[in-house]
Design an enzyme around this catalytic site. Structure first.
Site, PDB file in Angstrom:
ATOM      1  N   CYS A  75     -24.017  -2.020  62.445  1.00 43.68           N
ATOM      2  CA  CYS A  75     -22.926  -2.748  63.088  1.00 43.68           C
ATOM      3  C   CYS A  75     -22.935  -4.215  62.636  1.00 43.68           C
ATOM      4  O   CYS A  75     -23.961  -4.900  62.763  1.00 43.68           O
ATOM      5  CB  CYS A  75     -23.130  -2.668  64.602  1.00 43.68           C
ATOM      6  N   GLU A 154     -10.059   4.387  64.864  1.00 42.10           N
ATOM      7  CA  GLU A 154     -10.546   5.411  65.810  1.00 42.10           C
ATOM      8  C   GLU A 154      -9.417   6.337  66.246  1.00 42.10           C
ATOM      9  O   GLU A 154      -9.637   7.497  66.558  1.00 42.10           O
ATOM     10  CB  GLU A 154     -11.204   4.757  67.023  1.00 42.10           C
ATOM     11  N   CYS A 186     -16.855  -4.991  58.747  1.00 45.30           N
ATOM     12  CA  CYS A 186     -16.857  -4.190  59.979  1.00 45.30           C
ATOM     13  C   CYS A 186     -16.991  -2.730  59.561  1.00 45.30           C
ATOM     14  O   CYS A 186     -16.413  -2.316  58.543  1.00 45.30           O
ATOM     15  CB  CYS A 186     -15.564  -4.418  60.757  1.00 45.30           C
ATOM     16  N   HIS A 188     -15.691  -0.048  60.439  1.00 47.96           N
ATOM     17  CA  HIS A 188     -14.514   0.825  60.343  1.00 47.96           C
ATOM     18  C   HIS A 188     -13.639   0.558  59.116  1.00 47.96           C
ATOM     19  O   HIS A 188     -12.808   1.370  58.760  1.00 47.96           O
ATOM     20  CB  HIS A 188     -13.624   0.648  61.575  1.00 47.96           C
TER      21      HIS A 188
END
Ligand code: DGL
Length: 274
Positions: A75, A154, A186, A188
């Site tokens: 993360c 997501e 990040c 994602h």
């Protein structure tokens, strides 16, 4: 079990860190992985540094209890706030995603104008700025928080028109500053690579911190004589602090392979016992 045979621990605020696990599994196919996604407490991006540090200590303690030989903080937000403390405290090598990403950006840039995108917490911490400037003192770093990107991924909206419009909005200042390297800071964002590349143009090099971290982990394990040499295939274990079924279903998109089982780990219960 010999130290080298033990698994690599990876933690993230949720499922996004599976993009880093994917890069590590690709680069080090002989290694076993224990992955923990803190889905009960995601997102870390908007939370205070103190809270993210506490969550990170708890995640690391869990991974150590599973006998890991090294820990990767997948993360970006947790790396920004907690890496230093974890490195000081833990008895195993600890790697974050920010230094490798910064190094790759410095290698990629020709103009010294580097863009960084990430969560509000990562950008506010200035951690990428600092890491880039340590390597290239006169670099110009332009940082932009993109808090809507992670939830859009997501929701599986990588290719939607809404995401493209939001990307245009977020990335316009970096485009105007004529950065020639952009760090995807990040977990994602690798899934948004096509839209980010389209908005920024083909002359901008996109740097995936996760892929760079896998390369750095490879070197770190080799230097510490911790690369696994066993003949039998590796085993991966996946844990989540909430909704393991959702992680199993969504996770394959991030991990790039089917995840067969995700177990629930009650991080609060563990904390009280620790
Ligand atoms: N994993 C986080 C990061 O890389 C993104 C999601 C969150 O905000 O927790 O910064």
């Amino acid at each position: 079990m010999s130290p080298a045979s033990r698994p690599i621990g990876i933690f993230d605020s949720g499922i996004g860190g599976l993009t880093v696990a994917h890069e590590i599994a690709r680069r080090l196919p002989n290694e076993s992985i224990v992955y923990f996604g803190d889905t009960a407490r995601v997102p870390y991006g908007p939370k205070s540094p103190e809270t993210v540090r506490r969550y990170s200590r708890e995640a690391a303690a869990f991974l150590l209890s599973r006998g890991v030989k090294a820990i990767v903080v997948a993360c970006n937000t947790a790396t920004a706030h907690a890496l230093e403390e974890l490195r000081e405290r833990l008895p195993v090598p600890v790697l974050g995603v920010i230094e490798p990403g910064a190094r790759a950006a410095v290698e990629a840039t020709r103009s010294g104008r580097i863009g960084v995108i990430g969560t509000a917490g990562t950008i506010r911490s200035g951690a990428y700025d600092l890491a880039v400037r340590r390597l290239l003192a006169d670099a110009r770093v332009y940082a932009q928080p993109c808090p809507l990107f992670a939830p859009l991924v997501e929701e599986g909206m990588e290719a939607s028109q809404a995401t493209r419009l939001i990307a245009q909005d977020y990335l316009a200042p970096l485009h105007d500053m004529e950065v020639d390297a952009l760090v995807l800071g990040c977990t994602h964002y690798p899934l948004l690579r096509p839209v980010i590349q389209a908005v920024m143009g083909n002359t901008v090099t996109l740097v995936d911190s996760g892929a760079e971290t896998a390369a750095e982990l490879d070197r770190a394990l080799e230097d510490a004589a911790l690369l696994r040499a066993d003949a039998h295939p590796p085993r991966h274990e996946f844990y989540a602090s909430d909704s393991p079924l959702r992680v199993k279903q969504l996770g394959s998109r991030f991990m790039g392979e089917i995840i067969h089982q995700v177990r629930l780990f009650d991080v609060d219960g563990f904390d009280k016992k620790a």
